[in-house]
Enzyme design. Structure first.
Site, PDB file in Angstrom:
ATOM      1  N   TYR A  51       0.459  -1.267   0.017  1.00 31.12           N
ATOM      2  CA  TYR A  51       0.109  -0.075  -0.270  1.00 31.12           C
ATOM      3  C   TYR A  51       0.793   1.222  -0.217  1.00 31.12           C
ATOM      4  O   TYR A  51       2.279   1.425   0.740  1.00 31.12           O
ATOM      5  CB  TYR A  51      -0.784   0.342   0.900  1.00 31.12           C
ATOM      6  CG  TYR A  51      -1.868   1.302   1.321  1.00 31.12           C
ATOM      7  CD1 TYR A  51      -2.850   1.600   0.428  1.00 31.12           C
ATOM      8  CD2 TYR A  51      -1.692   2.476   2.664  1.00 31.12           C
ATOM      9  CE1 TYR A  51      -3.655   2.445   0.491  1.00 31.12           C
ATOM     10  CE2 TYR A  51      -2.514   3.098   2.212  1.00 31.12           C
ATOM     11  CZ  TYR A  51      -3.716   3.861   1.022  1.00 31.12           C
ATOM     12  OH  TYR A  51      -3.973   4.907   1.495  1.00 31.12           O
ATOM     13  N   ASP A  65      -0.636  16.058   5.103  1.00 26.47           N
ATOM     14  CA  ASP A  65      -1.497  15.847   4.701  1.00 26.47           C
ATOM     15  C   ASP A  65      -3.088  16.414   4.373  1.00 26.47           C
ATOM     16  O   ASP A  65      -3.942  15.442   5.078  1.00 26.47           O
ATOM     17  CB  ASP A  65      -2.172  14.141   5.597  1.00 26.47           C
ATOM     18  CG  ASP A  65      -2.911  13.598   4.436  1.00 26.47           C
ATOM     19  OD1 ASP A  65      -2.478  12.928   3.509  1.00 26.47           O
ATOM     20  OD2 ASP A  65      -3.405  12.326   4.886  1.00 26.47           O
ATOM     21  N   ASP A  92      -2.404   5.696  -2.348  1.00 23.28           N
ATOM     22  CA  ASP A  92      -4.156   6.965  -2.216  1.00 23.28           C
ATOM     23  C   ASP A  92      -3.882   7.847  -3.198  1.00 23.28           C
ATOM     24  O   ASP A  92      -3.040   8.169  -3.357  1.00 23.28           O
ATOM     25  CB  ASP A  92      -3.599   7.457  -0.725  1.00 23.28           C
ATOM     26  CG  ASP A  92      -4.304   7.601  -0.637  1.00 23.28           C
ATOM     27  OD1 ASP A  92      -5.267   9.009  -0.910  1.00 23.28           O
ATOM     28  OD2 ASP A  92      -4.022   8.607   0.582  1.00 23.28           O
ATOM     29  N   ASP A  94      -5.905  10.292  -2.990  1.00 25.05           N
ATOM     30  CA  ASP A  94      -6.967  11.385  -2.437  1.00 25.05           C
ATOM     31  C   ASP A  94      -8.326  11.750  -2.864  1.00 25.05           C
ATOM     32  O   ASP A  94      -8.862  11.192  -2.938  1.00 25.05           O
ATOM     33  CB  ASP A  94      -5.809  12.875  -2.209  1.00 25.05           C
ATOM     34  CG  ASP A  94      -4.756  13.077  -1.035  1.00 25.05           C
ATOM     35  OD1 ASP A  94      -4.919  11.779  -0.603  1.00 25.05           O
ATOM     36  OD2 ASP A  94      -3.516  13.693  -1.258  1.00 25.05           O
ATOM     37  N   HIS A 119      -7.055   3.760  -4.275  1.00 26.35           N
ATOM     38  CA  HIS A 119      -8.763   4.450  -3.733  1.00 26.35           C
ATOM     39  C   HIS A 119      -9.029   6.436  -3.973  1.00 26.35           C
ATOM     40  O   HIS A 119      -7.924   7.183  -4.159  1.00 26.35           O
ATOM     41  CB  HIS A 119      -8.774   4.115  -2.832  1.00 26.35           C
ATOM     42  CG  HIS A 119      -7.653   4.394  -1.588  1.00 26.35           C
ATOM     43  ND1 HIS A 119      -8.034   6.028  -0.879  1.00 26.35           N
ATOM     44  CD2 HIS A 119      -6.954   4.089  -0.653  1.00 26.35           C
ATOM     45  CE1 HIS A 119      -6.669   6.018   0.102  1.00 26.35           C
ATOM     46  NE2 HIS A 119      -6.558   4.696   0.082  1.00 26.35           N
ATOM     47  N   GLU A 121     -10.818   9.522  -2.055  1.00 27.42           N
ATOM     48  CA  GLU A 121     -12.466  10.096  -1.159  1.00 27.42           C
ATOM     49  C   GLU A 121     -13.552  10.501  -1.516  1.00 27.42           C
ATOM     50  O   GLU A 121     -13.364  11.584  -2.644  1.00 27.42           O
ATOM     51  CB  GLU A 121     -11.403  10.018  -0.164  1.00 27.42           C
ATOM     52  CG  GLU A 121     -10.871  11.227  -0.271  1.00 27.42           C
ATOM     53  CD  GLU A 121      -9.635  11.350   0.526  1.00 27.42           C
ATOM     54  OE1 GLU A 121      -9.722  12.644   1.085  1.00 27.42           O
ATOM     55  OE2 GLU A 121      -8.852  10.274   0.474  1.00 27.42           O
ATOM     56  N   CYS A 129      -6.893  14.239   6.982  1.00 29.53           N
ATOM     57  CA  CYS A 129      -6.366  12.660   7.490  1.00 29.53           C
ATOM     58  C   CYS A 129      -7.935  12.449   7.623  1.00 29.53           C
ATOM     59  O   CYS A 129      -8.468  13.193   8.781  1.00 29.53           O
ATOM     60  CB  CYS A 129      -5.169  13.203   8.991  1.00 29.53           C
ATOM     61  SG  CYS A 129      -4.447  11.461   9.364  1.00 29.53           S
ATOM     62  N   ARG A 164     -13.211   6.106  -1.454  1.00 28.62           N
ATOM     63  CA  ARG A 164     -13.382   5.108   0.834  1.00 28.62           C
ATOM     64  C   ARG A 164     -14.327   6.436   0.509  1.00 28.62           C
ATOM     65  O   ARG A 164     -14.580   7.411  -0.111  1.00 28.62           O
ATOM     66  CB  ARG A 164     -12.249   5.735   1.083  1.00 28.62           C
ATOM     67  CG  ARG A 164     -11.727   7.175   1.820  1.00 28.62           C
ATOM     68  CD  ARG A 164     -10.436   7.162   2.397  1.00 28.62           C
ATOM     69  NE  ARG A 164     -10.273   8.065   3.292  1.00 28.62           N
ATOM     70  CZ  ARG A 164      -9.491   9.316   3.820  1.00 28.62           C
ATOM     71  NH1 ARG A 164      -8.526   8.704   4.049  1.00 28.62           N
ATOM     72  NH2 ARG A 164      -9.436  10.496   4.415  1.00 28.62           N
ATOM     73  N   GLU A 194     -14.001   4.818   6.284  1.00 26.95           N
ATOM     74  CA  GLU A 194     -12.393   5.710   7.334  1.00 26.95           C
ATOM     75  C   GLU A 194     -13.483   5.735   8.546  1.00 26.95           C
ATOM     76  O   GLU A 194     -14.152   6.464   8.560  1.00 26.95           O
ATOM     77  CB  GLU A 194     -12.239   6.685   6.339  1.00 26.95           C
ATOM     78  CG  GLU A 194     -11.147   7.554   7.528  1.00 26.95           C
ATOM     79  CD  GLU A 194      -9.445   6.433   7.523  1.00 26.95           C
ATOM     80  OE1 GLU A 194      -9.421   5.530   7.344  1.00 26.95           O
ATOM     81  OE2 GLU A 194      -8.680   7.174   6.644  1.00 26.95           O
ATOM     82  N   ASN A 216      -8.704  -0.482   7.150  1.00 27.52           N
ATOM     83  CA  ASN A 216      -7.573   0.540   7.336  1.00 27.52           C
ATOM     84  C   ASN A 216      -7.246   0.564   9.056  1.00 27.52           C
ATOM     85  O   ASN A 216      -8.134   0.667   9.754  1.00 27.52           O
ATOM     86  CB  ASN A 216      -7.992   2.212   7.463  1.00 27.52           C
ATOM     87  CG  ASN A 216      -6.738   2.958   7.608  1.00 27.52           C
ATOM     88  OD1 ASN A 216      -5.879   3.034   7.543  1.00 27.52           O
ATOM     89  ND2 ASN A 216      -7.382   4.154   7.742  1.00 27.52           N
TER      90      ASN A 216
END
Length: 305
Positions: A51, A65, A92, A94, A119, A121, A129, A164, A194, A216
């Site tokens: 990952y 982040d 990731d 975002d 992924h 989100e 984050c 996500r 999440e 996660n």
């Protein structure tokens, strides 16, 4: 010498492997790698995949982040990490680096980088984050557009698009479940919820959603650190440990630097270090030497130096 300098397994084969993993009924473990060297160790130990965390990539650049990294930076690091192992890599992406059209381009660029999936989100851009308070999510309809754009840009049907949702901590778990169903209808292959907290919440989500699910297990967040056995028993398909390796490394690095600063020497730290011989083993120095010897084993005849 197959697979020495680069992976012997093609990107297409890795994507097929990841796709098959989602359909296997078995939990697959994807630790986070902050470098290609860490990815090689993940593979050697026998994990199922690698990952690449956006939070880790940001931190490695000295940034928080909060959506400051670019698609170019993410794709470049993803390519380096994905290229050194036979394992599939999930990355990731975002919020897709912009509007739905940007999410579509993100898919094409990351597909070309050699990763097996990404992924996206449903946070408002710029994101933060997922285990911090104060997040905001876009309307479901906007995320559906983001996902449909991403799915439409996919050329390899085995490239995994994971959705996500950060809605559980904002709108509640029932709302997050409804979002997950809408995202699956929009073409998401895998759902990542999440900041669920307890085993009961993970089980509640599993019971309500038919799509493969990702858990996660990040430290110092809102989720209990469930074991792989617990997650497998609940019925999850993938578990990520996104920041674990970076946190372990940075703790050791900081402790070591402080000892050098206070004592003037690293001699007391040697037993805590990876030995040079172990590093060479992981990097396959012997195989490179053999490869070099096999190729450059000729001598020029009749030539005076």
């Amino acid at each position: 010498m197959s697979g020495l300098i680069g992976a012997a397994t093609s990107a297409a084969q890795k994507r097929l492997s990841f796709r098959s993993a989602l359909e296997s009924g078995r939990l697959h473990r994807f630790p986070g790698a902050f470098s290609p060297l860490v990815a090689k160790l993940i593979a050697e130990i026998g994990f199922d995949g690698v990952y690449v965390s956006g939070a880790v990539l940001s931190a490695d650049l000295g940034l928080p982040d909060i959506g400051l990294t670019t698609l170019t930076e993410v794709a470049g690091r993803g390519a380096q990490i994905a290229g050194v192992t036979e394992l599939p890599t999930l990355i990731d992406a975002d919020t897709g680096f912009g509007e739905p059209m940007s999410a579509a381009r993100t898919v094409t660029v990351l597909e070309d980088s050699g990763v097996a999936g990404l992924h996206l989100e449903d946070q408002v851009n710029p994101k933060r984050c997922g285990h911090l308070d104060g997040k905001a999510v876009v309307p479901t309809s906007e995320m559906v557009k983001r996902l449909r754009a991403a799915v439409s840009a996919r050329r390899d049907p085995n490239f995994v698009i994971c959705a996500r949702t950060d809605a559980a901590g904002i709108e509640g778990i029932p709302a997050a479940i409804e979002r997950a169903r809408a995202y699956a209808d929009a073409g998401a292959d895998l759902i990542f919820t999440e900041a669920l907290s307890t085993p009961a919440e993970f089980a509640q989500f599993r019971a309500a959603v038919n799509t493969p699910l990702l858990a996660n297990m990040t430290e110092f967040g809102k989720s209990e650190l469930l074991t792989a056995t617990q997650l497998s028993d609940i019925g999850y398909n993938v578990v990520i440990y996104p920041v674990t390796t970076l946190r372990l490394a940075m703790f050791a690095v900081e402790a070591g630097l402080r000892e050098i600063d206070s004592t003037g020497s690293q001699s007391g730290l040697v037993n805590q270090m990876q030995h040079r011989s172990r590093l060479y083993e992981l990097l396959r120095y012997h195989d490179y030497n053999q490869f070099d010897s096999d190729i450059y084993n000729f001598a020029l005849q009749g030539v005076t130096p």
